[in-house]
Design an enzyme around this catalytic site. Sequence first.
Site, PDB file in Angstrom:
ATOM      1  N   GLU A   4       0.828  -1.220   0.000  1.00  0.00           N
ATOM      2  CA  GLU A   4       0.000   0.000   0.000  1.00  0.00           C
ATOM      3  C   GLU A   4       0.859   1.267   0.000  1.00  0.00           C
ATOM      4  OE1 GLU A   4      -3.702  -0.089   2.393  1.00  0.00           O
ATOM      5  OE2 GLU A   4      -2.989  -2.018   3.133  1.00  0.00           O
TER       6      GLU A   4
ATOM      7  N   GLU B  60      -5.055  -8.979  -0.703  1.00  0.00           N
ATOM      8  CA  GLU B  60      -5.883  -8.691   0.469  1.00  0.00           C
ATOM      9  C   GLU B  60      -7.191  -8.102  -0.028  1.00  0.00           C
ATOM     10  OE1 GLU B  60      -3.907  -6.606   3.810  1.00  0.00           O
ATOM     11  OE2 GLU B  60      -5.686  -5.319   3.847  1.00  0.00           O
TER      12      GLU B  60
END
Length: 337
Positions: A165, A269
Amino acid sequence: MRFLPRTRTVLSSCLLAALLLGGCSSPGDEPAGPDAAGGGPSAGSTGSSEASVPYDVVPLLEPSRKYFGAAVEGSPHSMKGIDAYTEMVGKQPNLIEYYAAWGDGFDATGVRNAWAEGALTLMSWEPFDTPLADIAAGESDAYTKEYATAVRELNLPVVISFADEFNGHWEKWGTEHTTPEEYVAAWRRVHDTFVDVGASNVIWAWSPNIVNPVSEVELEPYYPGDGYVDWIGLIGYWTLEEDGAFDSVFGPTRDQVRAFTGKPMLLLETAAMAGERRREDVRSLFEGVTADDDMLGFVWFNHKKRADWRLEASPLALEEFRRLAADDRFGFDVRKP
């Protein structure tokens, strides 16, 4: 530190010597290996020439069936949560994700536990308290080398997603704290330390957040290069504020990434917000992953954090998930890819 990319299809000089001459490990190097079903040395073998050969992860990079993954509290260090998840969804996950802070030791026990049940371990390695600029400058080299050595000595396949991220402003290593140049240099330094100690039993997953909330951030400047990456691990969730179509959630990120690399993708995810639409979102997940030959599978984030992403929070969606998970295209014993 050498910044030389690794090519999976070419044997390293150490591996070649191991195959021809009986091994490159120094006296007393006795790493445990996977069982024979997984294509490596037996877990109980020590001191043999076979045990010195790094586990070959190539068959796991693009298997013919999809990964069916889960992130469950406490797993895989304890498999109780995964066992309960398996009973709930009707299928054993074969990719188990856990989260580790930069500075933590390697969880060899967890990796062994997952492997014993036919699952690959995926570690999200998060440098919360160490700037990537410092990692790039070599200030964590001793720690990285120690960690990489432990991974090599275990000699079971492991997936590492480092500083994921990164295109988000919410992470300490994200866009407000790290430049693309620092990110790439840190990634390469960590990767090359593993190469230097012979830890080629790692699958490297480069994992951006989906671009929808941060469309102004270009991903390509953060890409370390094909020689440093095995998988593209997309991180994204179905939320009630957005269109729930698979292409709406993941399409913009997939299309941007495809402009600079053809590496296979994994939903590293994902989950869907609880509510009336979750059942439909679960269907979109399975259909989208099934339809895309470049999509390796997914990891369901079964945690209650910021929102309740647990499947058990929505009985109808869980019923749909269980029905779709029965598809033989999802899941396989990673020891027999």
